[in-house]
Design an enzyme around this catalytic site. Structure first.
Site, short mmCIF file in Angstrom:
data_model
loop_
_atom_site.label_atom_id
_atom_site.label_comp_id
_atom_site.label_asym_id
_atom_site.label_seq_id
_atom_site.Cartn_x
_atom_site.Cartn_y
_atom_site.Cartn_z
NE ARG A 1 -3.59 7.49 -2.92
CZ ARG A 1 -4.68 7.55 -3.81
NH1 ARG A 1 -4.75 8.65 -4.36
NH2 ARG A 1 -5.77 6.93 -3.69
CD GLU B 1 -8.67 2.59 -2.55
OE1 GLU B 1 -9.17 1.82 -3.02
OE2 GLU B 1 -8.20 2.83 -1.27
CD1 TRP B 2 -11.66 -0.17 -4.40
CD2 TRP B 2 -13.66 0.05 -3.21
NE1 TRP B 2 -12.03 -1.42 -3.97
CE2 TRP B 2 -13.18 -1.30 -3.23
CE3 TRP B 2 -14.79 0.64 -2.59
CZ2 TRP B 2 -13.88 -2.15 -2.33
CZ3 TRP B 2 -15.53 -0.17 -1.91
CH2 TRP B 2 -15.14 -1.69 -1.71
CD1 TRP C 1 -3.90 17.45 2.48
CD2 TRP C 1 -2.18 17.51 3.92
NE1 TRP C 1 -4.17 18.40 3.14
CE2 TRP C 1 -3.21 18.57 4.03
CE3 TRP C 1 -1.28 17.41 4.52
CZ2 TRP C 1 -3.25 19.62 5.00
CZ3 TRP C 1 -1.00 18.52 5.87
CH2 TRP C 1 -1.98 19.37 5.92
NE ARG D 1 -3.39 2.60 2.46
CZ ARG D 1 -4.30 2.88 3.62
NH1 ARG D 1 -4.23 2.29 4.63
NH2 ARG D 1 -4.91 3.99 3.47
CG HIS D 2 -0.80 5.20 -1.08
ND1 HIS D 2 -1.03 5.91 0.12
CD2 HIS D 2 -2.04 4.49 -1.53
CE1 HIS D 2 -2.45 5.97 0.17
NE2 HIS D 2 -2.98 4.99 -0.49
N GLY D 3 2.55 4.99 0.66
CA GLY D 3 2.57 5.67 2.09
C GLY D 3 1.64 6.71 2.56
CE LYS D 4 -1.46 9.59 8.33
NZ LYS D 4 -0.91 9.56 9.92
#
Length: 259
Positions: free
Chosen positions: A92, A119-120, A47, A42-45
């Site tokens: 991202r 992503e959805w 904003w 999964r991508h990083g955190k």
């Protein structure tokens, strides 16, 4: 003449042995390359993850923490020789993939963008507060919204991925959010492309950076008897193997690289 015949026979035997040995090696190599290990990250955190805004096809940049998470995963996977790497066109995901690859000590592949790994698509809810999308759906089932997502597991238990996606699509005022059928169709197509490329080019290890909604969806599609709804946190690593038409889940939501 007999000596010439013996020499010729010896040459034929030697050629046959070499050919058989080469064939055996080629078969062994083919057997090895038939198994593909897929590292789903999964991508990083970002904003929007920080501010609690709906983030699907809409994009927001990685935070400093998100960049650091991606770099930590890169260190953790630095010894893996990735034969291919995928993300979608979302910044991202692509940036996370690049940070991971930058930490690798081997030759690194170019990132291939497949939008099946996006992503959805949340349609008209994109960029709005999470509450705006989730509260009405939760309340339909006498569940409550709070910032800790307390009742969300109950919603998942009631509706599953399919029911949740279709509920979002039905409640989207713009009617632009994806249905479950649309989400799964592009996810399956992306995985089919990955596997076809791996088999064609002999890939053994493949990196895929996707998102927190799509990765569980892929798990539900590919390994429904092995995935039990485990959480997929930012920059967690989920590992699948593929061989002879079968996926096997090796680990799910592993965040040990971040600790």
């Amino acid at each position: 003449m007999k000596r010439i015949w013996n020499v010729a026979l010896a040459f034929v035997l030697m050629f046959t042995l070499v050919a058989c040995n080469t064939s055996t090696k080629e078969e062994a190599n083919k057997e090895t390359s038939d198994e593909v290990t897929i590292y789903l990250v999964r991508h990083g955190k970002t904003w929007f993850n920080t501010t609690g805004q709906v983030q699907g096809f809409a994009d927001s940049p990685l935070t400093e923490k998100g960049i650091e998470q991606a770099k930590q995963v890169g260190v953790g996977l630095k010894d893996i020789t990735f034969d291919a790497a995928y993300s979608s066109s979302l910044g991202r995901q692509r940036e996370t993939a690049q940070h991971i690859l930058d930490g690798n000590k081997n030759d690194i592949p170019a990132i291939i963008e497949l939008d099946g790994f996006k992503e959805w698509n949340y349609g008209g809810f994109e960029g709005r507060d999470n509450e705006a999308m989730w509260r009405p759906i939760l309340e339909q089932y006498n569940l409550q919204w709070d910032d800790n997502w307390t009742d969300y597991p109950k919603l998942v238990e009631l509706l599953g991925d399919e029911g949740i996606a279709d509920a979002i699509a039905a409640s989207d005022p713009l009617k632009a959010a994806e249905t479950y059928e649309q989400i799964t169709k592009r996810g399956q197509e992306a995985m089919a492309t990955l596997v076809a490329n791996a088999q064609k080019d002999g890939h053994n290890n493949v990196l895929v950076v996707s998102s927190g909604g799509m990765i569980p969806t892929l798990m539900t599609l590919l390994v429904p008897d092995q995935y039990n709804g485990e959480d997929i946190g930012n920059c967690s690593v989920t590992i699948l193997t593929y061989k002879d038409g079968t996926y096997t889940l090796q680990s799910v939501g592993d965040d040990s690289y971040l600790k």
